[in-house]
Every structure is written in C-alpha cells, then in structure tokens.
Design a protein around this motif. Structure first.
Motif, PDB file in Angstrom:
ATOM      1  N   LEU A 359      49.783   1.794  -3.488  1.00  0.00           N
ATOM      2  CA  LEU A 359      48.461   1.893  -4.112  1.00  0.00           C
ATOM      3  C   LEU A 359      47.721   3.057  -3.462  1.00  0.00           C
ATOM      4  O   LEU A 359      47.594   3.115  -2.241  1.00  0.00           O
ATOM      5  CB  LEU A 359      47.671   0.594  -3.917  1.00  0.00           C
ATOM      6  CG  LEU A 359      46.183   0.655  -4.288  1.00  0.00           C
ATOM      7  CD1 LEU A 359      45.997   0.945  -5.768  1.00  0.00           C
ATOM      8  CD2 LEU A 359      45.483  -0.649  -3.900  1.00  0.00           C
ATOM      9  N   GLU A 360      47.244   3.971  -4.297  1.00  0.00           N
ATOM     10  CA  GLU A 360      46.469   5.099  -3.791  1.00  0.00           C
ATOM     11  C   GLU A 360      44.986   4.849  -4.049  1.00  0.00           C
ATOM     12  O   GLU A 360      44.584   4.580  -5.181  1.00  0.00           O
ATOM     13  CB  GLU A 360      46.891   6.398  -4.476  1.00  0.00           C
ATOM     14  CG  GLU A 360      46.147   7.617  -3.945  1.00  0.00           C
ATOM     15  CD  GLU A 360      46.517   8.883  -4.682  1.00  0.00           C
ATOM     16  OE1 GLU A 360      47.517   9.510  -4.290  1.00  0.00           O
ATOM     17  OE2 GLU A 360      45.808   9.234  -5.649  1.00  0.00           O
ATOM     18  N   ALA A 409      43.663   7.214   0.636  1.00  0.00           N
ATOM     19  CA  ALA A 409      44.511   6.289   1.395  1.00  0.00           C
ATOM     20  C   ALA A 409      45.686   5.857   0.537  1.00  0.00           C
ATOM     21  O   ALA A 409      45.525   5.601  -0.665  1.00  0.00           O
ATOM     22  CB  ALA A 409      43.719   5.069   1.839  1.00  0.00           C
ATOM     23  N   ARG A 410      46.847   5.793   1.157  1.00  0.00           N
ATOM     24  CA  ARG A 410      48.055   5.315   0.471  1.00  0.00           C
ATOM     25  C   ARG A 410      48.535   4.071   1.201  1.00  0.00           C
ATOM     26  O   ARG A 410      48.855   4.117   2.391  1.00  0.00           O
ATOM     27  CB  ARG A 410      49.142   6.382   0.465  1.00  0.00           C
ATOM     28  CG  ARG A 410      50.373   6.000  -0.348  1.00  0.00           C
ATOM     29  CD  ARG A 410      51.436   7.082  -0.284  1.00  0.00           C
ATOM     30  NE  ARG A 410      52.589   6.752  -1.086  1.00  0.00           N
ATOM     31  CZ  ARG A 410      53.587   5.942  -0.703  1.00  0.00           C
ATOM     32  NH1 ARG A 410      53.544   5.387   0.508  1.00  0.00           N
ATOM     33  NH2 ARG A 410      54.611   5.692  -1.498  1.00  0.00           N
ATOM     34  N   ILE A 411      48.595   2.951   0.481  1.00  0.00           N
ATOM     35  CA  ILE A 411      48.928   1.658   1.089  1.00  0.00           C
ATOM     36  C   ILE A 411      50.135   1.073   0.370  1.00  0.00           C
ATOM     37  O   ILE A 411      50.075   0.815  -0.834  1.00  0.00           O
ATOM     38  CB  ILE A 411      47.747   0.675   0.985  1.00  0.00           C
ATOM     39  CG1 ILE A 411      46.486   1.311   1.586  1.00  0.00           C
ATOM     40  CG2 ILE A 411      48.072  -0.648   1.670  1.00  0.00           C
ATOM     41  CD1 ILE A 411      45.249   0.497   1.342  1.00  0.00           C
ATOM     42  N   PRO A 412      51.267   0.860   1.071  1.00  0.00           N
ATOM     43  CA  PRO A 412      52.406   0.179   0.444  1.00  0.00           C
ATOM     44  C   PRO A 412      52.010  -1.231   0.009  1.00  0.00           C
ATOM     45  O   PRO A 412      51.258  -1.916   0.706  1.00  0.00           O
ATOM     46  CB  PRO A 412      53.459   0.154   1.546  1.00  0.00           C
ATOM     47  CG  PRO A 412      53.069   1.264   2.467  1.00  0.00           C
ATOM     48  CD  PRO A 412      51.584   1.314   2.429  1.00  0.00           C
ATOM     49  N   VAL A 413      52.515  -1.654  -1.144  1.00  0.00           N
ATOM     50  CA  VAL A 413      52.132  -2.968  -1.676  1.00  0.00           C
ATOM     51  C   VAL A 413      53.110  -4.046  -1.295  1.00  0.00           C
ATOM     52  O   VAL A 413      52.880  -5.228  -1.579  1.00  0.00           O
ATOM     53  CB  VAL A 413      51.973  -2.895  -3.208  1.00  0.00           C
ATOM     54  CG1 VAL A 413      50.845  -1.961  -3.576  1.00  0.00           C
ATOM     55  CG2 VAL A 413      53.282  -2.450  -3.874  1.00  0.00           C
ATOM     56  N   ARG A 414      54.260  -3.677  -0.643  1.00  0.00           N
ATOM     57  CA  ARG A 414      55.237  -4.671  -0.210  1.00  0.00           C
ATOM     58  C   ARG A 414      55.605  -4.447   1.233  1.00  0.00           C
ATOM     59  O   ARG A 414      55.520  -3.302   1.724  1.00  0.00           O
ATOM     60  CB  ARG A 414      56.508  -4.596  -1.079  1.00  0.00           C
ATOM     61  CG  ARG A 414      56.278  -4.958  -2.538  1.00  0.00           C
ATOM     62  CD  ARG A 414      57.602  -5.373  -3.183  1.00  0.00           C
ATOM     63  NE  ARG A 414      58.664  -4.390  -2.961  1.00  0.00           N
ATOM     64  CZ  ARG A 414      58.950  -3.393  -3.789  1.00  0.00           C
ATOM     65  NH1 ARG A 414      58.219  -3.235  -4.898  1.00  0.00           N
ATOM     66  NH2 ARG A 414      59.911  -2.540  -3.527  1.00  0.00           N
TER      67      ARG A 414
END
Length: 420
Positions: A359-360, A409-414
C-alpha cells in the motif's frame, strides 16, 4: 572413621547455604542461610572445630606413654597431624602434604598408628573436593602408598596382612570417591545458582526492554494524538479570534470544533495512559483507529479551514490492525505538519494506492515546504519511519521541488512481504 563420617556430614550440611539463601525464601530461612554464610567465611575457625574431636580422642595417648614410647612423642605426633587441619580448606594441598609427611616419618620410626592419622583421610577428601580430578587422584595414590607402607610395617608379620591391606584400601577409595561426589555436587549447585541468576538477569532485562518499548510506543502515540489535535485547536482558535466580530456563526463553529477535538484528544490520552495503570482491570479500551477512520480525520482537518482531497486507487485489501494504525498515524502526522508549517492557504492531497502486495500512502501539500520554520524538536518523521520499519516498509518525507512538502510511505500488506 566415625569422626571422619561426622566431618563429611557437616561438610554436606554446610552446602545448605547455597540453597537456603535464594531470593524468595522466608525470612527465618534466609537468616539461617546468613548464619551459614558467616560461618563458612571463617574457615580456620570451622576447620578447628571439625578437628577438635580428633584432639579429644588423642588426649589419652598424649598424656601417657604406650609400648615404651614417651608421651612427649605422641603429643608431638598428634600436634603434627591435627595442627595443620586448622588450615585444611585454606591451603588444602599444603596441609595434605604436611600430614602425609608426618605419617610417613611416623611409619619409618615404627611409631604405632594413632587417632590423628585420620587427618590424612581428611586431607585427601579436601584435596579431591577442592581441585581437579588429577590432584585428587594423586592424593589418593599417596594415601595408597601409605597403606602399603603401613601394611609392611605393622601387619606384615601377622597372618591377617591381606585383610588389613584390603580394608585400608577400601577406606582410602571410599573417601576419594566421596570427595569426587562432593566436588561434582558442588559444581552442579554452582551451575544451578549461576543459571538461576542468569535467568533472573535475563528476565529483568527482558522486562526493562519491554517497558522501554512500551514507553516509546506510548510516547509516539501521545505525540501523534496531542500534536494533531492541538494543531487543529490552534488553527480553529485563530480562526475564531478573527471571525468573532465579523462572522459569529463561523466563530461558534470553530469553538464547537475546538471542543470536540479537545474531547477526542483527552479520550485518546486517557486510553493510552491507561495501559500504565497496573491496578486498572477495567478491561476494554477503545479500538485503535485504522483506514476506516481516515474519512473522519479528513473531515476534521477540512473543518479547520484546510482544503483536503482524499483519493483511494485500487482494490482495498484486508490488513492487520497494526498496519491500519500505521497508515492512520502517517496520514495524521502529515496533516499535522501541514497545519503547523504549511502556512495560510495551503491545500492537501491524500492518496492511497493499493499496488499488489503493498500500500502506497502519498500526502502532498502546496505550502511553504523548505521555507517552513523548524524548531528541531519534532519527532513525527522519525516516528513514521519507526512505525513503517516494523513491517518492512519505507518512508520518504521531504520538501517538493516545486514547493510544498510530501510524505510517501510504502507498507507491505502481508507478513511474508515485509520479511522478504
């Protein structure tokens, strides 16, 4: 041998201090352990006490001659055998060598065996328990050599010399094996004590680390809550002060927003600080905000007079509560920075883009950007980086080239994506 058995039993009992002195024992038990520790620290005194029965048993031989031998010789022999025992645990090898030498001289002078010769066994036991295996074996071989000499000197002419040799050998071997057992037992007790102390230290360190991490988390939460809501309150208060004479309705709306924002800030602060109350068993706290509460956050900022555009691209995916809270705090911190540093007339654009496994989050404004004053006391950007780093993501926060400020921000979703 009865005297030697009593001595060895007392040696076993003295190890109780290692067990009784552990933390958490009753006060009376710990007092006994303290007494044992004090007693064990006075080694010459204790060793003299353990050697005193041998002296008592040897008194008749010291006061009267036997087999034509003068009482003075028995007294000198007894002192030579029992006297060094006062330093038996202070200098084990030296004491054993001394009593072994006196016994050898006694055998060479053909002086009959006395009660004080038990000192050789006591020295053997002490050397075996206090030093590595090779020293105990060497002491046992010295004693066995003394058995051979005693058998040759005193029992060779008799018909029971084999029996005497076997019995004395069994006694020497028994004392040596008992010393090995006690050395192993003491090493085990020391290892258990060291392990218990190490586990206690590790547990205390883990508690301290957990407490520090919890305090840091609460500090970040408080920063996010207080900074954002106070910024909204300040903006609304400024607007109300300007409009109170010209636009009463807008002034009332601003005051209502201030009141509502203040209540929200107090409620969140109570919830966060409530985790520090050890006696609070009230149970449930209000749920942490997530992606679903971003609309309310945006409306709150819009009501303060800052235009906000909120867009979502892609198909939303199910994320953990921790990730949703991270997204919420990043957007909240970015909006707080705009309210504090963007200046009048700044607009904000918020965009959430779901791109596969990540998710960006992009928050941009057209405010002062690099020209905004900075007192150097803010920790918002560092807090965002720490939050995102937990899930293996990244944060870019810097002034834009054409003016304004952006947070991406870049957040992994898993979990497996963040761990890769």
């Amino acid at each position: 041998m009865c005297v030697s058995g009593l001595f060895l039993s007392a040696e076993k009992v003295s190890d109780l201090g290692l067990i009784l002195g552990r933390p958490g024992r009753p006060y009376s038990v710990r007092m006994v352990a303290s007494a044992w520790d004090w007693l064990r620290s006075k080694k010459p005194l204790v060793d003299a006490f353990y050697a005193s029965p041998l002296l008592v048993v040897s008194l008749p031989s010291m006061t009267s001659g036997r087999s034509g031998t003068g009482a003075w010789l028995f007294a000198l022999l007894t002192v030579g055998l029992i006297g060094p025992l006062v330093l038996r645990r202070t200098f084990p090898r030296a004491v054993f060598a001394a009593v072994a030498f006196v016994s050898a001289v006694q055998c060479l002078l053909d002086v009959e065996i006395v009660a004080g010769n038990i000192a050789v066994l006591m020295g053997l036991y002490t050397v075996t328990t206090a030093y590595p295996f090779r020293w105990g074996l060497a002491a046992a071989l010295v004693c066995e050599l003394g058995v051979v000499m005693a058998t040759y000197r005193y029992a060779l002419s008799g018909s029971n010399s084999e029996y005497v040799f076997a019995m004395m050998t069994v006694v020497v071997a028994g004392v040596w094996l008992l010393g090995l057992h006690m050395r192993t037992r003491r090493a085990y007790l020391r290892s258990v004590e060291e392990r218990a102390e190490r586990l206690e230290r590790d547990r205390d360190n883990e508690v301290k680390v957990a407490m520090a991490a919890e305090r840091a988390r609460i500090a970040r939460e408080l920063h996010d809550v207080v900074a954002h809501n106070v910024s909204v309150i300040v903006v609304q208060a400024d607007g109300a002060s300007y409009a109170i004479d010209t636009d009463v309705v807008r002034a009332r709306q601003a005051l209502s927003t201030i009141s509502a924002t203040g209540r929200v800030a107090l409620a969140e602060m109570r919830r966060l600080l409530g985790v520090l109350r050890e006696d609070d068993d009230a149970g449930a706290f209000t749920p942490q905000p997530g992606v679903g509460e971003l609309d309310e956050l945006v409306e709150q900022v819009r009501s303060s007079g800052v235009p906000v555009v909120f867009e979502v691209d892609g198909e939303p995916v199910v994320m953990s509560e921790g990730r949703q809270l991270t997204v919420y705090r990043i957007v909240q911190e970015a909006l707080t920075n705009t309210l504090k540093h963007g200046g009048p007339g700044a607009t904000v654009s918020i965009r959430l883009r779901y791109a596969g496994d990540a998710l960006e989050v992009r928050v941009e404004d057209d405010g002062r950007g690099a020209a905004a004053p900075d007192d150097g006391r803010g920790h918002g950007i560092a807090g965002m980086r720490e939050r995102v780093a937990v899930y293996g993501g990244s944060v870019h926060a810097a002034p834009r080239a054409g003016g304004g400020f952006e947070v991406v921000a870049r957040i992994p979703v898993r979990e497996e994506v963040g761990a890769s």
